[in-house]
Design an enzyme around this catalytic site. Structure first.
Site, PDB file in Angstrom:
ATOM      1  N   GLU A  93       0.833  -1.199   0.000  1.00  0.00           N
ATOM      2  CA  GLU A  93       0.000   0.000   0.000  1.00  0.00           C
ATOM      3  C   GLU A  93       0.870   1.252   0.000  1.00  0.00           C
ATOM      4  OE1 GLU A  93      -4.125  -1.416   2.051  1.00  0.00           O
ATOM      5  OE2 GLU A  93      -2.512  -0.949   3.437  1.00  0.00           O
ATOM      6  N   CYS A 106       3.319   8.625   0.904  1.00  0.00           N
ATOM      7  CA  CYS A 106       3.863   7.737   1.935  1.00  0.00           C
ATOM      8  C   CYS A 106       4.112   6.387   1.259  1.00  0.00           C
ATOM      9  CB  CYS A 106       2.850   7.636   3.072  1.00  0.00           C
ATOM     10  SG  CYS A 106       3.381   6.537   4.381  1.00  0.00           S
ATOM     11  N   CYS A 113       6.604  -6.354   7.452  1.00  0.00           N
ATOM     12  CA  CYS A 113       7.690  -5.749   8.225  1.00  0.00           C
ATOM     13  C   CYS A 113       8.143  -6.749   9.275  1.00  0.00           C
ATOM     14  CB  CYS A 113       7.212  -4.466   8.908  1.00  0.00           C
ATOM     15  SG  CYS A 113       8.530  -3.580   9.778  1.00  0.00           S
ATOM     16  N   CYS A 117       6.744  -4.017  15.988  1.00  0.00           N
ATOM     17  CA  CYS A 117       6.465  -3.053  17.049  1.00  0.00           C
ATOM     18  C   CYS A 117       5.076  -3.370  17.612  1.00  0.00           C
ATOM     19  CB  CYS A 117       6.521  -1.629  16.505  1.00  0.00           C
ATOM     20  SG  CYS A 117       8.176  -1.227  15.891  1.00  0.00           S
ATOM     21  N   GLY A 162       6.964  -1.551   6.153  1.00  0.00           N
ATOM     22  CA  GLY A 162       8.361  -1.958   6.108  1.00  0.00           C
ATOM     23  C   GLY A 162       9.312  -1.033   6.827  1.00  0.00           C
ATOM     24  N   GLU A 163      10.517  -1.524   7.025  1.00  0.00           N
ATOM     25  CA  GLU A 163      11.567  -0.778   7.711  1.00  0.00           C
ATOM     26  C   GLU A 163      12.677  -0.482   6.680  1.00  0.00           C
ATOM     27  OE1 GLU A 163      12.524   0.795  10.520  1.00  0.00           O
ATOM     28  OE2 GLU A 163      14.431   0.970   9.471  1.00  0.00           O
ATOM     29  N   SER A 194      12.140   7.164   7.669  1.00  0.00           N
ATOM     30  CA  SER A 194      11.761   6.919   9.057  1.00  0.00           C
ATOM     31  C   SER A 194      12.212   5.521   9.456  1.00  0.00           C
ATOM     32  CB  SER A 194      10.238   7.046   9.189  1.00  0.00           C
ATOM     33  OG  SER A 194       9.836   6.715  10.501  1.00  0.00           O
ATOM     34  N   SER A 217      11.898   6.496  15.000  1.00  0.00           N
ATOM     35  CA  SER A 217      10.742   6.035  15.763  1.00  0.00           C
ATOM     36  C   SER A 217      11.215   5.672  17.172  1.00  0.00           C
ATOM     37  CB  SER A 217      10.116   4.820  15.080  1.00  0.00           C
ATOM     38  OG  SER A 217       9.457   5.228  13.908  1.00  0.00           O
ATOM     39  N   LEU A 218      11.101   6.619  18.072  1.00  0.00           N
ATOM     40  CA  LEU A 218      11.680   6.446  19.410  1.00  0.00           C
ATOM     41  C   LEU A 218      10.690   5.731  20.337  1.00  0.00           C
ATOM     42  CD1 LEU A 218      14.391   7.272  20.685  1.00  0.00           C
ATOM     43  CD2 LEU A 218      13.183   9.190  21.725  1.00  0.00           C
ATOM     44  N   ASN A 293      -3.161   5.304  16.682  1.00  0.00           N
ATOM     45  CA  ASN A 293      -4.322   4.937  15.876  1.00  0.00           C
ATOM     46  C   ASN A 293      -4.735   3.554  16.343  1.00  0.00           C
ATOM     47  OD1 ASN A 293      -4.413   7.264  14.157  1.00  0.00           O
ATOM     48  ND2 ASN A 293      -2.543   6.497  13.223  1.00  0.00           N
ATOM     49  N   CYS A 336      -1.023   6.029  10.091  1.00  0.00           N
ATOM     50  CA  CYS A 336       0.224   5.401  10.548  1.00  0.00           C
ATOM     51  C   CYS A 336      -0.042   4.070  11.216  1.00  0.00           C
ATOM     52  CB  CYS A 336       0.909   6.274  11.592  1.00  0.00           C
ATOM     53  SG  CYS A 336       1.390   7.851  10.975  1.00  0.00           S
TER      54      CYS A 336
HETATM   55  N1  SAH Z   1       9.549   1.137  10.029  1.00  0.00           N
HETATM   56  C1  SAH Z   1       9.700   2.576   9.941  1.00  0.00           C
HETATM   57  C2  SAH Z   1       8.738   3.176   8.956  1.00  0.00           C
HETATM   58  C3  SAH Z   1       7.274   3.120   9.363  1.00  0.00           C
HETATM   59  S1  SAH Z   1       6.826   4.730   9.736  1.00  0.00           S
HETATM   60  C4  SAH Z   1       9.547   3.164  11.328  1.00  0.00           C
HETATM   61  O1  SAH Z   1       9.090   2.468  12.215  1.00  0.00           O
HETATM   62  O2  SAH Z   1       9.944   4.297  11.523  1.00  0.00           O
HETATM   63  C5  SAH Z   1       5.337   4.564  10.509  1.00  0.00           C
HETATM   64  C6  SAH Z   1       5.297   5.375  11.777  1.00  0.00           C
HETATM   65  O3  SAH Z   1       4.009   5.154  12.345  1.00  0.00           O
HETATM   66  C7  SAH Z   1       6.311   4.870  12.786  1.00  0.00           C
HETATM   67  O4  SAH Z   1       6.787   5.908  13.581  1.00  0.00           O
HETATM   68  C8  SAH Z   1       5.458   3.915  13.574  1.00  0.00           C
HETATM   69  O5  SAH Z   1       6.000   3.627  14.826  1.00  0.00           O
HETATM   70  C9  SAH Z   1       4.160   4.671  13.656  1.00  0.00           C
HETATM   71  N2  SAH Z   1       3.033   3.818  14.005  1.00  0.00           N
HETATM   72  C10 SAH Z   1       2.933   2.483  13.878  1.00  0.00           C
HETATM   73  N3  SAH Z   1       1.756   2.038  14.331  1.00  0.00           N
HETATM   74  C11 SAH Z   1       1.082   3.116  14.746  1.00  0.00           C
HETATM   75  C12 SAH Z   1      -0.215   3.306  15.302  1.00  0.00           C
HETATM   76  N4  SAH Z   1      -1.040   2.286  15.495  1.00  0.00           N
HETATM   77  N5  SAH Z   1      -0.584   4.567  15.606  1.00  0.00           N
HETATM   78  C13 SAH Z   1       0.233   5.610  15.378  1.00  0.00           C
HETATM   79  N6  SAH Z   1       1.453   5.496  14.855  1.00  0.00           N
HETATM   80  C14 SAH Z   1       1.886   4.263  14.543  1.00  0.00           C
END
Ligand code: SAH
Length: 358
Positions: A93, A106, A113, A117, A162-163, A194, A217-218, A293, A336
């Protein structure tokens, strides 16, 4: 010629096409013309490239593999999600987010992935495979063409499925193709990568000539907390990650964005905010808060606006630039962490989740 495999222009940087043409005894400048047709006019059929000599018989030498649009969904807020089918039948997507005020695409870097997380739906799918450079850049071609934006300015964020640093070579090659003067000629300032912080790849990124903006993504302020939320932290910990950020080469006025998903009663307390302030000390960064979300199967809740605002206020009182990401396209599951495609296997977690959410 027929015995040779054709070169896939979609997977090839300009200089490689030039070399291929030269080896076949053709002028190198045709490569630039081909790139312009593909990237600036969205034409991938070689017979339509009218300024190229017919006797070149390009279609015997080249193909330009392009993801096919399988479904387009438009949110009430204008956000548009594209379900794309790749040459091997797998799905990804990509999302168009208008007027933020920029126009943003995006883009995905993998099918699924591997990072898993705890709050992300894509992670539930697991990893299927890496995308090729042509499939990553191809998403930009498809969106720009479908949206009639081939000659407009847009940003890209590698924040889809994906990462990106887990698929380093293809990601960087795609960015070079998008930056090419004869392709989209995108400025790296309009690209944001990201990452959860795959450390060896992050260190390699620091040495690249083509440098996108960096978002990390901290999501947590202690090792224990991050171990649970972002499992790769068990391998490359928070402290090492922040050290790498401290050393990351930034141009004047550039800053690293720290993304922080807010989970009610998990990482959203004033104490977390104050710890975050301390952690970011000495780093040229800003913070982007992402209120969760929510989705079925994700065992966390989104904090109230009041809690999010209180957290944001603590950061800003300590001199940290902070923004709260408005979640876009939630009604079409384009926000996201909500990108998930159905796998071919009926029992794959992706399929089950997608059905749950239908
Ligand atoms: N793998 C990379 C790229 C994905 S970016 C990364 O993690 O940075 C997508 C962003 O949305 C990341 O910061 C991720 O942590 C965040 N994200 C993932 N699930 C989410 C959710 N349910 N609600 C809000 N943000 C979310």
């Amino acid at each position: 010629m027929s015995a040779m495999t054709r070169i896939d222009i979609a997977e090839t940087e300009l200089h490689e096409v030039e070399t291929a043409l030269a080896q076949l005894g053709h002028p190198r400048f045709h490569a630039r013309q081909i790139f312009q047709w593909i990237y600036k006019r969205g034409v991938t059929d070689f017979d339509q490239m009218s300024d190229l000599p017919r006797d070149l018989r390009l279609s015997t030498m080249f193909v330009a593999t392009t993801p096919a649009v399988e479904r387009v969904e438009r949110s009430t807020d204008g956000t548009t999600k594209f379900l794309l089918r790749l040459a091997d039948g797998k799905h990804i997507e990509s999302v168009y987010i208008p007027d933020t005020p920029a126009q943003t695409f995006c883009i995905s870097t993998q099918v699924g992935c591997a990072m898993r997380c705890a709050f992300c739906l894509t992670g539930k799918m697991g990893i299927d495979r890496n995308l090729t450079a042509g499939e990553i850049a191809g998403q930009v071609r498809v969106l720009a063409s479908e949206l009639g934006m081939l000659d407009r300015r847009f940003n890209i964020v590698l924040m889809g499925m994906g990462e990106p640093l887990h698929n380093y070579d293809s990601t960087m090659k795609a960015l070079r193709m998008l930056a090419d003067d004869h392709g989209f000629a995108m400025s790296p300032r309009r690209m944001t990568l990201s990452t959860v912080g795959v450390l060896p790849a992050l260190e390699r990124l620091a040495t690249e000539p083509l440098m996108p903006n960096l978002a990390i993504s901290l999501h947590a302020t202690t090792e224990e907390q991050r171990d649970l939320l972002v499992p790769i932290n068990r391998k490359y910990g928070l402290e090492e990650l922040l050290d790498a950020c401290r050393q990351f080469p930034l141009k004047r006025r550039e800053r690293i964005t720290f993304e922080y998903v807010m989970l009610q009663d998990v990482n959203d307390s004033p104490e977390d905010a104050r710890r975050l302030v301390r952690l970011l000390h000495g780093i040229r960064g800003k913070v982007n808060l992402l209120p969760l979300n929510e989705a079925p199967g994700i065992p966390f809740s989104r904090p109230s606006d009041e809690r999010v605002n209180r957290f944001a206020r603590i950061l800003s009182e300590h001199g940290i630039t902070v923004s709260v990401r408005k979640s876009r396209g939630r009604d079409i599951r384009a926000a996201c962490g909500q990108l998930i495609t159905e796998s071919n296997h009926a029992n794959a977690p992706g399929k089950r989740l997608a059905m749950l959410m239908a």
